[in-house]
Motif scaffolding. Structure first.
Motif, short mmCIF file in Angstrom:
data_model
loop_
_atom_site.label_atom_id
_atom_site.label_comp_id
_atom_site.label_asym_id
_atom_site.label_seq_id
_atom_site.Cartn_x
_atom_site.Cartn_y
_atom_site.Cartn_z
N VAL A 172 0.85 -1.19 0.00
CA VAL A 172 0.00 0.00 0.00
C VAL A 172 0.88 1.24 0.00
CG1 VAL A 172 -1.84 1.26 1.17
CG2 VAL A 172 -1.74 -1.23 1.32
N PRO A 174 0.25 5.09 0.61
CA PRO A 174 -0.73 6.11 0.98
C PRO A 174 -0.17 7.53 0.91
CG PRO A 174 0.24 5.18 2.95
CD PRO A 174 0.99 4.59 1.78
N ASN A 175 -1.07 8.50 0.84
CA ASN A 175 -0.69 9.91 0.92
C ASN A 175 -1.88 10.71 1.39
OD1 ASN A 175 0.96 12.22 0.66
ND2 ASN A 175 1.97 11.30 -1.12
N LEU A 191 -7.38 11.45 2.21
CA LEU A 191 -6.35 10.46 1.91
C LEU A 191 -6.57 9.87 0.52
CD1 LEU A 191 -6.71 8.73 5.36
CD2 LEU A 191 -4.75 10.12 4.70
N HIS A 192 -5.51 9.44 -0.08
CA HIS A 192 -5.59 8.66 -1.32
C HIS A 192 -4.46 7.64 -1.28
CE1 HIS A 192 -2.31 11.09 -3.27
NE2 HIS A 192 -2.76 12.00 -2.43
N PHE A 193 -4.64 6.53 -2.00
CA PHE A 193 -3.64 5.47 -1.92
C PHE A 193 -3.75 4.55 -3.12
CE2 PHE A 193 -7.50 3.80 -0.11
CZ PHE A 193 -7.51 2.44 -0.37
N SER A 194 -2.71 3.74 -3.29
CA SER A 194 -2.72 2.71 -4.33
C SER A 194 -2.34 1.37 -3.71
CB SER A 194 -1.74 3.06 -5.45
OG SER A 194 -0.41 3.08 -4.97
N ASP A 241 -8.18 7.35 -5.76
CA ASP A 241 -7.76 8.76 -5.79
C ASP A 241 -8.93 9.68 -6.14
OD1 ASP A 241 -6.04 10.87 -5.56
OD2 ASP A 241 -5.21 10.68 -7.57
N PHE A 405 -4.01 1.30 6.85
CA PHE A 405 -4.52 0.81 5.57
C PHE A 405 -4.41 -0.71 5.55
CE2 PHE A 405 -3.41 5.15 4.89
CZ PHE A 405 -4.27 5.63 3.90
N GLN A 423 -0.42 -1.04 6.21
CA GLN A 423 0.48 0.11 6.18
C GLN A 423 -0.02 1.17 7.13
OE1 GLN A 423 3.44 0.51 4.26
NE2 GLN A 423 3.62 2.18 5.76
N PHE A 425 0.20 5.06 8.46
CA PHE A 425 0.52 6.37 7.88
C PHE A 425 0.15 7.43 8.90
CE2 PHE A 425 -0.85 10.20 5.59
CZ PHE A 425 0.28 10.46 4.81
#
Length: 430
Positions: A172, A174-175, A191-194, A241, A405, A423, A425
């Protein structure tokens, strides 16, 4: 004589009915989340063996252990048992796999370690288990529910607690950003993540991959796959996102409460007395922080840990004291609750505050063991509605929060949800 005889019969029926009611025990309904079912149970802790403030999450391959403990204020020796149940991503039991498939050992075990408090004003019995242990090891990753019950009667519930076992197969990333929506720009953290799954063929990402995002370990306001829609999917990555989709109120830092001593007053304690062999601690008045300026302070993000400065052994020599909280603010149409990890992250009747018309304050008295606690005040219509901390605590984008996450994967044909990525964050990295 007939009147006297009728009176005796009536009295016998009343006594018999009361006895029948006393003997009748209604089993509590099982809840698949953190919950305390009995009032005599206090100071429940569930954490990694080497950290009292880490979430109860371990790696499938790691030698790490989880420690679970609690106090029973009945102060007798009871026969408590525990059981672990593998759960799906949505915390329903994984009914398609047998316990022998996810446990090496026994699914149900007894508490073998119990110790009575000594030299304490309030007597209690301390119970503790550590696992994995000789009787219980995990062979599958995923969500798990821990059930504590009495006398080997699985329906006589005492405590339920969630924990997780992960097996890293995905990643993961994240940001965080400031929300573009005007009402939330100053108050929320977006938040957004992949999810990166290199080397793993995901045929149907929407069905095979589930996600969850938690703020400070709370499940009551978590975002899950039901709330989130992927914005981009390719062969090795799933991106979340979408603007405004994943946003939490930042709130403000939790209020601290140092109760590690009942001999010396700590910073939050205004007055301390010992009345009829019981400790009573009155805290300084709190105020609503909805419109106050934000001030960063290091906190535990709502957690607590048990510790005492007055004795050597926090487990058996930690004292219990009656702690008096007061929140000065106008009376509201809804209810105000004390809130934090110590309340199972729930608005519970036990922590509801009462309004003092004369003092214009919300007041609460509760029993707390020596330790350090983070807390908030929240408002809610009742204990069945979502709590809101903004009217009592305020909210700001700049606040420091932990985000967790989680990624679950069920390959086509698989019978259970694996926990394949985790993850942490922090919204305010040092």
């Amino acid at each position: 004589f007939m009147k006297f005889y009728s009176f005796l019969i009536l009295g016998f029926l009343i006594i018999s009915n009361v006895g029948a009611q006393d003997d009748e025990y209604v089993y509590p309904e099982l809840r698949n989340y953190d919950f305390t079912y009995q009032d005599n149970i206090k100071s429940i802790q569930f954490h990694l063996a080497d950290s009292k403030t880490e979430y109860p999450i371990i790696s499938l391959q790691s030698p790490s252990h989880l420690v679970f403990s609690f106090d029973d204020l009945d102060a007798d020796n009871k026969d408590y048992s525990y059981k672990v149940i593998h759960c799906n991503a949505d915390w329903t039991p994984s009914e398609d796999i047998d316990p022998m498939e996810y446990i090496d050992g026994y699914q149900e075990n007894r508490f073998y370690e119990q110790q009575n408090s000594f030299s304490t004003v309030t007597e209690y019995t301390h119970y503790e288990i550590t696992f994995p242990n000789e009787d219980l090891k995990f062979t599958k990753s995923g969500n798990y529910l821990l059930k504590i019950y009495l006398d080997e009667d699985e329906d006589a519930l005492i405590i339920t607690r969630r924990f997780m076992v992960f097996d890293t197969k995905m990643k993961v990333v994240p940001n965080m950003r400031r929300s573009a929506a005007p009402p939330n720009a100053a108050t929320h953290q977006e938040l957004h993540f992949s999810v990166q799954h290199a080397g793993i063929q995901v045929g149907n990402p929407r069905e095979e991959v589930k996600v969850a995002v938690l703020q400070n370990g709370r499940w009551d306001n978590a975002f899950t796959s039901e709330d989130l829609e992927a914005t981009f999917i390719d062969d090795e990555k799933i991106v979340f996102d979408k603007q405004g989709q994943l946003a939490f109120p930042g709130y403000k830092e939790f209020r601290p409460l140092d109760l590690r001593s009942f001999i010396f007053r700590t910073q939050q304690v205004q007055n301390m007395e010992r009345i009829e062999n019981q400790f009573h601690l009155k805290l300084f008045n709190d105020f609503s922080r909805e419109h106050s300026a934000y001030l960063f302070t290091h906190d535990l993000n709502g957690k607590f840990y048990i510790q005492t400065h007055d004795n050597n052994d926090w487990k058996l020599q930690g004292e219990y004291g009656h702690v008096y909280f007061s929140l000065e603010m106008p009376k509201r149409s809804d209810k105000v609750y004390l809130f934090g990890n110590f309340s199972d992250w729930q608005v519970r009747k036990e922590f509801e505050m009462t309004y003092n018309e004369k003092r214009k304050t919300y007041e609460y008295k509760g029993l707390f063991k020596n330790g350090f606690y983070d807390y908030q005040y929240v408002v809610a219509e009742d204990q069945y509605t979502q709590p809101n901390g903004i009217p009592t605590e305020g909210s700001t984008f700049e606040a420091e929060n932990d985000y967790l996450f989680l990624v679950y994967y069920r390959a086509f044909g698989s019978l259970y949800d694996e926990l394949v990525a985790i993850q942490k964050f922090n919204s305010r990295p040092e």
